[in-house]
Design a protein around this motif. Structure first.
Motif, PDB file in Angstrom:
ATOM      1  N   UNK A 202       0.824  -1.385   0.000  1.00 26.90           N
ATOM      2  CA  UNK A 202       0.019  -0.067  -0.135  1.00 26.90           C
ATOM      3  C   UNK A 202       0.899   1.388  -0.009  1.00 26.90           C
ATOM      4  N   UNK A 203       1.866   1.547   0.818  1.00 31.70           N
ATOM      5  CA  UNK A 203       2.939   2.579   0.753  1.00 31.70           C
ATOM      6  C   UNK A 203       3.464   2.830  -0.409  1.00 31.70           C
ATOM      7  N   UNK A 204       3.853   1.683  -0.855  1.00 26.37           N
ATOM      8  CA  UNK A 204       4.363   1.803  -2.249  1.00 26.37           C
ATOM      9  C   UNK A 204       3.572   2.371  -3.282  1.00 26.37           C
ATOM     10  N   UNK A 205       2.400   2.015  -3.411  1.00 23.81           N
ATOM     11  CA  UNK A 205       1.232   2.569  -4.210  1.00 23.81           C
ATOM     12  C   UNK A 205       0.968   4.006  -4.043  1.00 23.81           C
ATOM     13  N   UNK A 206       0.993   4.317  -2.519  1.00 16.35           N
ATOM     14  CA  UNK A 206       0.786   5.808  -2.440  1.00 16.35           C
ATOM     15  C   UNK A 206       1.873   6.432  -2.530  1.00 16.35           C
ATOM     16  N   UNK A 207       3.324   6.091  -2.543  1.00 12.44           N
ATOM     17  CA  UNK A 207       4.501   6.843  -2.698  1.00 12.44           C
ATOM     18  C   UNK A 207       4.469   7.119  -4.481  1.00 12.44           C
ATOM     19  N   UNK A 208       4.255   5.997  -5.192  1.00 15.92           N
ATOM     20  CA  UNK A 208       4.400   6.486  -6.490  1.00 15.92           C
ATOM     21  C   UNK A 208       3.092   7.385  -6.729  1.00 15.92           C
ATOM     22  N   UNK A 209       2.022   7.357  -6.278  1.00 17.64           N
ATOM     23  CA  UNK A 209       0.806   7.993  -6.410  1.00 17.64           C
ATOM     24  C   UNK A 209       1.126   9.657  -6.173  1.00 17.64           C
TER      25      UNK A 209
END
Length: 473
Positions: free
Chosen positions: A1-8
């Motif tokens: 989840x943190x990965x997706x939010x970081x790229x987002x």
């Protein structure tokens, strides 16, 4: 989840500033604050911001006093010979001007500091671009790419970080990379030539006003004051030239009074010709101290700014006037740096950057193990753009190097490959120096990003290809 939010979060920031829906300062502050709440760590936002500000405070101080220092040096005429030399080479030809921009940025980059490089390059070239109505994003893009290639010098930062992270000697990393980096720098010059031809086709080879050329020649001969005093009744033609140049954009009230060759005006009140060699020696000493690391860079520029103001403008009202003249640049750049501290603080504090790096490493196919140097070179483009050099070299590179070692790839090859992305990195929104570049050039950060990303990425790939071809990587 943190990965997706970081790229987002990164994607949202880039889209908003490139579409000019938000200013860079607002986007750097509000976007990470919003995503920090999404992550569920809104209560820690203050701690993350303070940590980010604390880490970037020395950089902000360095930039503030460096802008004052070099701004005053421009005022007193230290760089006028450089501008005149470039002007003589360029001859109002857009092609030569763009190539001259790349050459000047590469030479000044030898000091290892991007902010210094951009301040000197823009100070010298901005009047030419504005006077000839050339594209300012071409100037910022070419300067950033040339500096990005030269940023790999052992004292520039990335090489030292790679050496420290992998416990290697910096010279063992850098010296074998010289042929590949030389090819990359040559490509920047070729690209500058191509962009210059495009500008020449759009504008043509222009002719500078006679009054400007005359003033340059007079300054070089050190006869300016004599000629100016006697020009009124000399009958030599000087009076005609000045009359022709009276509407050339050098006098108040014209359409672009401040955008002409004001930096070359031999009559400006701030010139200090008697202190020229003192100022030159002080600047050389300052750059030497910076390279030799005698003192921290912020301390050097703080001392340098105080000394140059005191010596060149001993009267307090004059000092206040010089500080006020450069306050706009100081405020813009310092504001950008502290806003970027919010962005980096949230990225690191929430753990987004760690999860993004781990995900990037995990998605590498098992079969690519023997080619980890190539993978590292390719990954260095997005990773050094989306995170700081510290985050990449101390957080990601050791993991990549360990994976490479398991497949027989030496740490030296991995370290060299990690330098490939620097031409793109220098235009990252997380690099404080880029705000000096766009701020002094009066270019929107989004416009600079749209222009430079494709060319900088291509430069990175050229360096990577040369490294593979020469067997360096």
């Amino acid at each position: 989840m943190l990965t997706i939010l970081g790229f987002a979060m990164i994607a949202t920031f880039l889209v908003l500033i490139m579409m000019k829906k938000m200013s860079p300062i607002a986007a750097l502050v509000l976007i990470p604050a919003l995503f920090c709440v999404f992550v569920g760590k809104g209560a820690r936002l203050g701690d993350y911001v303070i940590d980010g500000v604390s880490s970037l405070a020395p950089t902000a101080a360095m930039l503030m006093f460096a802008i004052v220092y070099f701004g005053v040096m421009i005022d007193v005429g230290l760089f006028d010979p450089i501008v005149r030399g470039i002007l003589k080479f360029c001859k109002a030809d857009p092609l030569r001007i763009v190539v001259g921009t790349a050459l000047l940025a590469a030479i000044v980059s030898l000091d290892g500091d991007g902010s210094t490089t951009f301040m000197i390059t823009v100070s010298a070239m901005y009047p030419l671009y504005k006077r000839l109505k050339m594209s300012l994003v071409v100037m910022t893009g070419v300067a950033a790419m040339a500096n990005g290639v030269m940023n790999t010098l052992p004292w520039g930062g990335p090489t030292a970080r790679a050496a420290t992270a992998l416990k290697l000697d910096a010279s063992d990393i850098f010296v074998p990379m010289i042929p590949a980096l030389a090819v990359g720098l040559l490509f920047v010059f070729v690209l500058a030539y191509v962009l210059g031809r495009r500008e020449r086709k759009r504008l043509g080879v222009l002719t500078l006003d006679d009054v400007l050329v005359e003033e340059i020649a007079l300054v070089e001969e050190k006869e300016t004051e004599t000629v100016l005093v006697g020009a009124g009744g000399s009958g030599t033609g000087n009076g005609t030239s000045r009359a022709a140049g009276s509407g050339a954009g050098t006098a108040p009230g014209d359409d672009e009074p401040e955008e002409g060759f004001q930096g070359l005006d031999p009559r400006r009140a701030t010139l200090r010709p008697r202190l020229y060699w003192f100022n030159a020696l002080l600047t050389v000493t300052l750059l030497t101290a910076m390279i030799m690391e005698w003192l921290p860079i912020p301390v050097l520029f703080l001392l340098g700014a105080a000394l140059v103001l005191t010596v060149n403008f001993p009267h307090i009202p004059d000092q206040k006037a010089r500080l006020a003249a450069h306050a706009d640049n100081v405020l813009n750049v310092a504001g950008m740096v502290f806003a970027a501290a919010v962005f980096t603080g949230v990225l690191q504090g929430t753990g987004m950057v760690d999860h993004m790096a781990t995900w990037m490493v995990d998605v590498i196919p098992e079969g690519m193990g023997p080619h980890m140097a190539l993978v590292t070179g390719l990954l260095s483009l997005p990773l050094t753009y989306f995170m700081s050099n510290d985050g990449f070299y101390f957080g990601v590179l050791p993991v990549l190097a360990e994976a490479g070692a398991a497949h027989g790839v030496s740490p030296l090859e991995m370290a060299r490959a990690s330098l490939v992305g620097q031409p793109l990195h220098m235009s990252s929104p997380l690099v404080p120096a880029v705000y000096v570049l766009v701020g002094m050039a009066k270019v929107e950060f989004g416009d600079h990003t749209r222009f430079v990303v494709k060319w900088a990425a291509l430069t990175c790939l050229v360096i990577l290809g040369a490294g593979l071809l020469f067997g360096i990587i």
